[in-house]
Design an enzyme around this catalytic site. Structure first.
Site, PDB file in Angstrom:
ATOM      1  N   ASP A  87       0.883  -1.178   0.000  1.00 42.60           N
ATOM      2  CA  ASP A  87       0.000   0.000   0.000  1.00 42.60           C
ATOM      3  C   ASP A  87       0.916   1.222   0.000  1.00 42.60           C
ATOM      4  O   ASP A  87       2.135   1.107   0.207  1.00 42.60           O
ATOM      5  CB  ASP A  87      -0.907  -0.044   1.239  1.00 42.60           C
ATOM      6  N   CYS A 116      -4.487  -1.924  -2.658  1.00 47.29           N
ATOM      7  CA  CYS A 116      -5.853  -1.414  -2.452  1.00 47.29           C
ATOM      8  C   CYS A 116      -6.159  -0.186  -3.302  1.00 47.29           C
ATOM      9  O   CYS A 116      -7.319   0.135  -3.525  1.00 47.29           O
ATOM     10  CB  CYS A 116      -6.077  -1.114  -0.985  1.00 47.29           C
ATOM     11  N   ARG A 160     -14.488  -4.637  -4.278  1.00 47.21           N
ATOM     12  CA  ARG A 160     -14.995  -3.780  -3.201  1.00 47.21           C
ATOM     13  C   ARG A 160     -16.522  -3.697  -3.274  1.00 47.21           C
ATOM     14  O   ARG A 160     -17.213  -3.745  -2.266  1.00 47.21           O
ATOM     15  CB  ARG A 160     -14.382  -2.366  -3.318  1.00 47.21           C
TER      16      ARG A 160
END
Ligand code: CP
Ligand code: NVA
Length: 310
Positions: free
Chosen positions: A225, A264, A292
């Site tokens: 990330d 993400c 998601r």
């Protein structure tokens, strides 16, 4: 009705039920226009309120479109356009919104805001990211790994980079889903030991190190990330400390053949991940972003009693 604040609050069978429902929801609407209602919508007439203290692309659009597909609707606001931003207490806002809507999703600077909101609300509260964790994201990640053929039980998931809020949600799911989590972060950017110990006490296999190559070795999945999260102030110091903790082709080559690379998003190419990995035609990252939508629809259905909790 349950809140969805942390995967640590859920048992294995509850997470399994939500993931199974997410897969089923995705399969059931294959080929439909994106704004069309699901063939058997779970939440007709229900409304979700969303409050954002921080920026968002995926969370905002996927929740709103998700509610539409579930047969319901969503109301979105940023906290600075609400009386909340002028100092109206969180507890008062929670009690008032509970009179208008069926669930509230919040993206907050401080996790304590979510806890307070949940304490005073009489409808389910969903965590759309806090400084502590990001459970919706990790459900989508686990869903993506399963789609790519990974059995979570016994899998090796490697996290390289900042021991941040997204990494924390892997910690919070490791015991229940039975994967082995290897987290490589430099000194000063490690996951909070207390949470790791709590997960280990619940049975999680978590290895913390400062060696990103060892973490990547024979991994089924490699995850990273951004090095500077929303709200982080020490930009230059972070980039310096975390450089060398990103994902590139050499590190991915250490993992199992066909290992899944996850991020993400938003991604900062050249910092935590290379442009080549982002542009890999077989990248799972775009499926991860899509998931998601499906995972959160399943979360909402679970919170509002539309699926069995396992
Ligand atoms: N991954 C994620 O939560 O993205 P957004 O910040 O765009 O919502
Ligand atoms: N760790 C990042 C995730 C963004 C979706 C942040 O908190 O900014």
């Amino acid at each position: 009705m349950p809140d969805f604040l942390s995967l640590a609050d859920l048992g294995a069978s509850q997470i399994r039920s939500i993931l199974d429902h997410a897969h089923a929801l995705k399969a059931a609407r294959a080929g439909l226009p994106k704004g069309a209602t699901d063939p058997t919508p779970d939440l007709p007439g229900r409304t979700l309120a969303m409050i954002f203290e921080k920026s968002s692309t995926r969370t905002r659009f996927s929740f709103e479109q998700g509610m539409r597909q579930l047969g319901g609707s969503a109301i979105v606001a940023t906290s600075d356009t609400m009386q909340l931003g002028r100092g109206e207490p969180v507890r008062d806002t929670a009690r008032v919104l509970s009179r208008y809507v069926d669930a509230v999703m919040l993206r907050v600077n401080s996790h304590a805001t979510l806890d307070e909101f949940a304490r005073y609300a009489s409808v389910p509260i969903v965590n759309g990211l806090s400084d502590y964790n990001h459970p919706c994201q990790i459900l989508a990640d686990l869903m993506t790994l399963e789609e790519r053929g990974t059995t979570l039980e016994g899998a090796k998931i490697a996290w390289v980079g900042d021991g941040n809020n997204v990494a924390m949600s892997f910690v919070n799911a490791a015991a229940q889903m039975g994967f082995s989590l290897h987290v490589a972060s430099p000194d000063g950017y490690r996951l909070p030991g207390q949470d790791v110990e709590r997960a280990r006490a619940a049975g999680a296999d978590i290895v913390l190190s400062s060696d990103p190559d060892a973490a990547a070795d024979e991994a089924d999945a490699l995850v990273t990330d951004c090095f500077v999260s929303m709200g982080d102030a020490d930009y230059d110091t972070r980039l310096k400390a975390l450089s060398g903790y990103g994902l590139d082709a050499d590190r991915v080559a250490r993992a199992k053949p066909g290992a899944t690379v996850l991020h993400c998003l938003p991604a900062y190419r050249g910092q935590e991940i290379t442009d080549a990995l982002m542009e890999d035609p077989d990248s799972a990252i775009w499926d991860e972003a899509e998931n998601r939508l499906h995972a959160q629809k399943a979360v909402l259905a679970w919170c509002l009693g539309a699926i069995k909790s396992g």
